[in-house]
Design a protein around this motif. Structure first.
Motif, PDB file in Angstrom:
ATOM      1  N   MET A  95    -116.990 -13.256  -3.848  1.00  0.00           N
ATOM      2  CA  MET A  95    -117.107 -13.957  -2.571  1.00  0.00           C
ATOM      3  C   MET A  95    -117.493 -12.976  -1.479  1.00  0.00           C
ATOM      4  O   MET A  95    -116.892 -11.910  -1.342  1.00  0.00           O
ATOM      5  CB  MET A  95    -115.790 -14.650  -2.215  1.00  0.00           C
ATOM      6  CG  MET A  95    -115.857 -15.443  -0.938  1.00  0.00           C
ATOM      7  SD  MET A  95    -114.284 -16.303  -0.623  1.00  0.00           S
ATOM      8  CE  MET A  95    -114.682 -17.069   0.950  1.00  0.00           C
ATOM      9  N   GLN A  96    -118.535 -13.294  -0.730  1.00  0.00           N
ATOM     10  CA  GLN A  96    -119.053 -12.412   0.300  1.00  0.00           C
ATOM     11  C   GLN A  96    -118.113 -12.377   1.506  1.00  0.00           C
ATOM     12  O   GLN A  96    -117.715 -13.414   2.027  1.00  0.00           O
ATOM     13  CB  GLN A  96    -120.446 -12.886   0.746  1.00  0.00           C
ATOM     14  CG  GLN A  96    -121.184 -11.909   1.640  1.00  0.00           C
ATOM     15  CD  GLN A  96    -121.716 -10.716   0.849  1.00  0.00           C
ATOM     16  OE1 GLN A  96    -121.879 -10.801  -0.373  1.00  0.00           O
ATOM     17  NE2 GLN A  96    -121.995  -9.630   1.531  1.00  0.00           N
ATOM     18  N   SER A  97    -117.747 -11.167   1.949  1.00  0.00           N
ATOM     19  CA  SER A  97    -116.873 -11.029   3.114  1.00  0.00           C
ATOM     20  C   SER A  97    -117.673 -11.225   4.390  1.00  0.00           C
ATOM     21  O   SER A  97    -118.832 -10.793   4.492  1.00  0.00           O
ATOM     22  CB  SER A  97    -116.198  -9.657   3.126  1.00  0.00           C
ATOM     23  OG  SER A  97    -115.400  -9.475   1.981  1.00  0.00           O
ATOM     24  N   THR A  98    -117.066 -11.845   5.359  1.00  0.00           N
ATOM     25  CA  THR A  98    -117.732 -12.036   6.649  1.00  0.00           C
ATOM     26  C   THR A  98    -117.693 -10.728   7.443  1.00  0.00           C
ATOM     27  O   THR A  98    -116.961  -9.780   7.097  1.00  0.00           O
ATOM     28  CB  THR A  98    -117.050 -13.144   7.449  1.00  0.00           C
ATOM     29  OG1 THR A  98    -115.707 -12.738   7.760  1.00  0.00           O
ATOM     30  CG2 THR A  98    -117.016 -14.448   6.644  1.00  0.00           C
ATOM     31  N   LYS A  99    -118.469 -10.679   8.516  1.00  0.00           N
ATOM     32  CA  LYS A  99    -118.510  -9.474   9.349  1.00  0.00           C
ATOM     33  C   LYS A  99    -117.144  -9.187   9.965  1.00  0.00           C
ATOM     34  O   LYS A  99    -116.717  -8.033  10.050  1.00  0.00           O
ATOM     35  CB  LYS A  99    -119.562  -9.661  10.447  1.00  0.00           C
ATOM     36  CG  LYS A  99    -119.757  -8.415  11.310  1.00  0.00           C
ATOM     37  CD  LYS A  99    -120.867  -8.634  12.335  1.00  0.00           C
ATOM     38  CE  LYS A  99    -121.050  -7.384  13.192  1.00  0.00           C
ATOM     39  NZ  LYS A  99    -122.127  -7.575  14.204  1.00  0.00           N
ATOM     40  N   GLU A 132    -114.222 -10.003   8.699  1.00  0.00           N
ATOM     41  CA  GLU A 132    -113.325  -9.503   7.663  1.00  0.00           C
ATOM     42  C   GLU A 132    -113.598  -8.042   7.354  1.00  0.00           C
ATOM     43  O   GLU A 132    -112.668  -7.255   7.137  1.00  0.00           O
ATOM     44  CB  GLU A 132    -113.475 -10.350   6.398  1.00  0.00           C
ATOM     45  CG  GLU A 132    -112.920 -11.763   6.527  1.00  0.00           C
ATOM     46  CD  GLU A 132    -113.174 -12.607   5.303  1.00  0.00           C
ATOM     47  OE1 GLU A 132    -112.429 -13.571   5.086  1.00  0.00           O
ATOM     48  OE2 GLU A 132    -114.134 -12.289   4.547  1.00  0.00           O
ATOM     49  N   LYS A 133    -114.888  -7.666   7.362  1.00  0.00           N
ATOM     50  CA  LYS A 133    -115.230  -6.263   7.111  1.00  0.00           C
ATOM     51  C   LYS A 133    -114.684  -5.365   8.204  1.00  0.00           C
ATOM     52  O   LYS A 133    -114.169  -4.269   7.931  1.00  0.00           O
ATOM     53  CB  LYS A 133    -116.747  -6.117   7.001  1.00  0.00           C
ATOM     54  CG  LYS A 133    -117.348  -6.767   5.760  1.00  0.00           C
ATOM     55  CD  LYS A 133    -118.861  -6.581   5.726  1.00  0.00           C
ATOM     56  CE  LYS A 133    -119.455  -7.212   4.477  1.00  0.00           C
ATOM     57  NZ  LYS A 133    -120.933  -7.074   4.436  1.00  0.00           N
ATOM     58  N   TYR A 187    -110.861  -5.156   7.648  1.00  0.00           N
ATOM     59  CA  TYR A 187    -110.514  -4.276   6.534  1.00  0.00           C
ATOM     60  C   TYR A 187    -110.757  -2.818   6.892  1.00  0.00           C
ATOM     61  O   TYR A 187    -109.953  -1.933   6.558  1.00  0.00           O
ATOM     62  CB  TYR A 187    -111.318  -4.650   5.291  1.00  0.00           C
ATOM     63  CG  TYR A 187    -110.981  -6.010   4.719  1.00  0.00           C
ATOM     64  CD1 TYR A 187    -109.692  -6.530   4.829  1.00  0.00           C
ATOM     65  CD2 TYR A 187    -111.939  -6.790   4.066  1.00  0.00           C
ATOM     66  CE1 TYR A 187    -109.371  -7.769   4.311  1.00  0.00           C
ATOM     67  CE2 TYR A 187    -111.628  -8.041   3.539  1.00  0.00           C
ATOM     68  CZ  TYR A 187    -110.344  -8.521   3.680  1.00  0.00           C
ATOM     69  OH  TYR A 187    -110.026  -9.753   3.177  1.00  0.00           O
ATOM     70  N   TYR A 224    -108.014   0.134   6.836  1.00  0.00           N
ATOM     71  CA  TYR A 224    -108.178   1.363   6.059  1.00  0.00           C
ATOM     72  C   TYR A 224    -108.033   2.592   6.948  1.00  0.00           C
ATOM     73  O   TYR A 224    -107.404   3.590   6.574  1.00  0.00           O
ATOM     74  CB  TYR A 224    -109.537   1.376   5.369  1.00  0.00           C
ATOM     75  CG  TYR A 224    -109.671   0.361   4.253  1.00  0.00           C
ATOM     76  CD1 TYR A 224    -108.588   0.042   3.441  1.00  0.00           C
ATOM     77  CD2 TYR A 224    -110.887  -0.281   4.001  1.00  0.00           C
ATOM     78  CE1 TYR A 224    -108.705  -0.884   2.428  1.00  0.00           C
ATOM     79  CE2 TYR A 224    -111.014  -1.216   2.984  1.00  0.00           C
ATOM     80  CZ  TYR A 224    -109.912  -1.513   2.205  1.00  0.00           C
ATOM     81  OH  TYR A 224    -110.020  -2.439   1.202  1.00  0.00           O
TER      82      TYR A 224
END
Length: 291
Positions: free
Chosen positions: A1-5, A7-8, A11, A15
């Motif tokens: 499933m492609q992560s949305t901008k 969500e990136k 994350y 991190y």
């Protein structure tokens, strides 16, 4: 499933934050390791930060030759291994029946056990009980009062309850008794919680300090934690070691000896945790239910 901008970005921020937190936790440990491996002049001048200066292992040599650290390490190992084994055994025996919905008196016993988390006897009554049983100056004084942690037992009980009842019923149909059910079905599916609770008990017993201070009267029975505390508190460590080996002592400082002792105490837990982390992953894989 492609992560949305979004969500990136989220994350990435997590991190970065966790990396910074990990570095902040690692810096004091690196500083202690550097102190323990640096020469006398570098330590006294304050040049040691995160990397050893004038590398030497004299602090460790003097620590092992001039102090009872080896004996204290063995005591800590004995306290931890026996304590973890006994506590895990009795915690399993307490958690398993309380997790069975057909166990008579389950709710009453659970409430009685939880009650001990809210109200305890206190330090003085506990000491009087231990003393009246003749356990003072014995490692049993460390193991028996802490044999079962209510918190750990409740965690294990909740994990056992979440194991699908269909697996238990299938094992019973195949003729499994309670012992075989526990050993062959419940425990193999519970490796994550067993590893976690084992780590909790291991850290507790390895870092035992206050109980050792009040129950152990013989100096030869103290563990590594108490010995290091005595070394850190004492201002005469270097003077005592000078009488042991003057040739080695010229290149060490009390700070270097204390840092070496702390590293000896910390390293075993740093080694054990990654090993248990592997069992976390293995336990999740074994415990997975495949359709």
């Amino acid at each position: 499933m492609q992560s949305t901008k979004g969500e990136k970005v989220f994350y990435g921020f997590n991190y970065l934050l966790l990396t910074l937190a990990g570095i902040l936790c690692l810096l004091p440990l690196l500083h202690l390791a550097s102190l323990s491996l640096s020469g006398k002049d570098a330590v006294l001048s304050g040049f040691v930060t995160l990397w050893p200066v004038e590398f030497t292992i004299s602090s460790y040599t003097m620590l092992f030759e001039g102090t009872p650290v080896v004996r204290a390490f063995g005591n800590s190992l004995l306290i931890t291994l026996v304590g973890v084994a006994a506590s895990m055994l009795f915690t399993i025996f307490a958690a398993y029946p309380l997790s069975r919905r057909d166990f008579y008196g389950r709710r009453t016993l659970t409430l009685a056990i939880v009650f001990t988390m809210l109200f305890t006897g206190g330090l003085i009554p506990t000491y009087l009980v231990v003393s009246s049983l003749g356990l003072v100056d014995s490692y049993a004084a460390l193991w028996l009062p802490a044999l079962v942690s209510t918190y750990n037992m409740m965690i294990m009980r909740s994990f056992f309850e979440n194991i699908p009842e269909e697996l238990v019923e299938a094992a019973r149909i195949d003729g499994s008794g309670e012992w075989r059910l526990l050993a062959g079905i419940i425990l193999p599916l519970s490796l994550p919680v067993l590893a976690t609770i084992g780590l909790f008990y291991g850290v507790y017993y390895w870092n035992s300090f206050f109980n050792v201070m009040i129950y152990m009267n013989s100096p030869e029975k103290i563990n590594l934690t108490v010995l290091i505390q005595q070394m850190v508190k004492s201002q005469s460590v270097l003077q005592e070691l000078n009488t042991m080996n003057s040739q080695e002592a010229v290149n060490i400082t009390p700070e270097g000896i204390k840092a070496a002792g702390i590293m000896v105490m910390v390293i075993p837990m740093l080694v054990v945790y990654p090993l248990l982390q592997r069992y976390f992953v293995k336990g999740v894989t074994i415990g997975a239910i495949k359709g």
